[in-house]
Every structure is written in structure tokens, then in C-alpha cells.
Design a protein around this motif. Sequence first.
Motif, mmCIF file in Angstrom:
data_model
loop_
_atom_site.group_PDB
_atom_site.id
_atom_site.type_symbol
_atom_site.label_atom_id
_atom_site.label_comp_id
_atom_site.label_asym_id
_atom_site.label_seq_id
_atom_site.Cartn_x
_atom_site.Cartn_y
_atom_site.Cartn_z
ATOM 1 N N TYR A 182 0.948 -1.215 0.158
ATOM 2 C CA TYR A 182 -0.010 0.011 0.182
ATOM 3 C C TYR A 182 0.726 1.117 0.159
ATOM 4 N N LEU A 183 2.117 1.362 0.292
ATOM 5 C CA LEU A 183 3.073 2.114 0.256
ATOM 6 C C LEU A 183 3.509 2.868 -0.929
ATOM 7 N N ASN A 184 3.536 3.876 -1.205
ATOM 8 C CA ASN A 184 4.378 4.751 -2.264
ATOM 9 C C ASN A 184 5.943 4.745 -2.105
ATOM 10 N N LEU A 185 6.614 4.948 -2.851
ATOM 11 C CA LEU A 185 8.121 5.007 -2.714
ATOM 12 C C LEU A 185 8.514 5.964 -1.663
ATOM 13 N N THR A 186 8.041 6.975 -1.609
ATOM 14 C CA THR A 186 8.583 7.989 -0.378
ATOM 15 C C THR A 186 8.157 7.416 0.982
ATOM 16 N N GLU A 187 6.774 6.618 1.087
ATOM 17 C CA GLU A 187 6.378 5.852 2.403
ATOM 18 C C GLU A 187 7.408 4.692 2.540
ATOM 19 N N ARG A 188 7.768 4.376 1.601
ATOM 20 C CA ARG A 188 8.765 2.999 1.742
ATOM 21 C C ARG A 188 10.237 3.571 2.120
ATOM 22 N N HIS A 189 10.668 4.605 1.839
ATOM 23 C CA HIS A 189 12.078 5.214 2.424
ATOM 24 C C HIS A 189 11.528 5.616 3.937
ATOM 25 N N VAL A 190 10.363 6.041 4.308
ATOM 26 C CA VAL A 190 10.149 6.405 5.525
ATOM 27 C C VAL A 190 10.188 5.286 6.353
ATOM 28 N N MET A 191 9.538 4.141 6.013
ATOM 29 C CA MET A 191 9.456 3.051 6.570
ATOM 30 C C MET A 191 10.999 2.162 6.866
ATOM 31 N N ALA A 192 11.671 2.427 5.783
ATOM 32 C CA ALA A 192 12.892 1.993 5.776
ATOM 33 C C ALA A 192 14.052 2.624 6.622
ATOM 34 N N HIS A 193 13.569 3.973 6.935
ATOM 35 C CA HIS A 193 14.442 4.678 8.053
ATOM 36 C C HIS A 193 14.278 4.063 9.316
ATOM 37 N N GLN A 194 12.819 3.865 9.603
ATOM 38 C CA GLN A 194 12.909 2.959 10.909
ATOM 39 C C GLN A 194 13.637 1.702 10.918
ATOM 40 N N THR A 195 13.553 0.943 9.862
ATOM 41 C CA THR A 195 14.318 -0.227 9.734
ATOM 42 C C THR A 195 15.588 -0.137 10.272
ATOM 43 N N TYR A 196 16.356 0.993 9.414
ATOM 44 C CA TYR A 196 18.108 1.189 9.746
ATOM 45 C C TYR A 196 18.195 1.589 10.993
ATOM 46 N N ARG A 197 17.285 2.464 11.769
ATOM 47 C CA ARG A 197 17.362 2.936 13.025
ATOM 48 C C ARG A 197 17.419 1.658 13.872
ATOM 49 N N LEU A 198 16.353 0.886 13.844
ATOM 50 C CA LEU A 198 16.360 -0.367 14.780
ATOM 51 C C LEU A 198 17.694 -1.255 14.599
ATOM 52 N N GLN A 199 17.949 -1.357 13.178
ATOM 53 C CA GLN A 199 19.344 -2.315 13.150
ATOM 54 C C GLN A 199 20.587 -1.598 13.695
#
Length: 187
Positions: A144-161
Motif C-alpha cells: 500500500y506504500l508509495n516510494l516515499t513511504e517505503r523510504h520512511v519505513m526503511a528509515h525506521q528499519t535502519y534505525r532499529l538495526q
Amino acid sequence: MSSIRVFILGALAERGPMHGHQLRLLAEKEHVHMWTDFRVGGIYGALNRMLAEQLIDPVRTEREGGRPERQIVRITDAGRAALDALRLGTLSAFALKPDPFDLALARVGKDLADELPDLLRSRRATVATAAEEHRARLEHVDRYLNLTERHVMAHQTYRLQAELDWLDSLLADLPAIVRAEQTRETD
């Protein structure tokens, strides 16, 4: 920076007048709890504050069936200016906020030194669980995410990692840290 203001003012600017429940439903639909620092229930208090500050104006009230009367609001010119300033400030600034954990770790002291390994392993397990839950939610909403939203979610993934990697480094040095705390003299 107020994430809730960016969300509300941005939604009103993009979608037009809405009432609080519509904004709440939009926040839930967009899963803002996954990538912002506010809870959807906070929308109502924020609306009242922004009404008082004249960033939004009441347009009308409406009632559907037996539901309570709802106030429809729209963004004002002052609200658009505030939204622009919030977006500009947030997109151009970097803020590394201190984590109280760091102070507690630096001042763990002799009394907690023996408990530190268990505390840190527990913290790592909590972060690992959060990372796994984030990954699972992301798999559920990714389509359901557009490209920008995918980057937003990836930001959280990188921060958690990054937090997991840092905790692994800390745990590797833990025996030396515990020894140092147990022998540290206070001034």
C-alpha cells in the motif's frame, strides 16, 4: 517539531476540511503509529490547540445518524504558513536527541554492575522484538506504500538495526565494563 501538527495541517491542506474522527481514521489507515512520535488519540487535543491558535477554522458541524455532532475544520492561511515552516524546518534540520539510557549506562555504578548484563540482554531482546514487529508490519502494509513511504519505513528499519548493532558491540565489551564499574572509585 510537532509531528502531529504536520500530520493534521498536511491532511487538511491536501484533502480539504475534515473532522477529528476522519483525521483519526486517516492516521490509522496510514499507520502513523509505526513511523511518527504521536498516537492517533492525540489528534483531538491537537485540534483544540490549533483552533485556539487560529491555524484551523471551524467550517460547520454535522451529524450522521445517532452519532455525536462533529465539527468540520479547515486549514487557515496562518495554518498553511505554519505547515510550510514546520516542513521546511523538519526537512532541513537534523536532531540527534540524547537518550536517557546513555546517562544511566554511564552512571550505572557498583550497585547495578552485576545486573547490567541481564538488563542489557533484556533491552536487546526488546529492541529485537520491536525490529521483528516492524518488519512484520512492513510486510503487511508494503503493497500500500508509495516510494516515499517505503523510504520512511526503511528509515525506521535502519534505525532499529543500528540500535541492535550498537547493543551487540556494547554486550561484547560488557565484561570489561562490569569490571571497571565494580572497581571504580567515586570522587
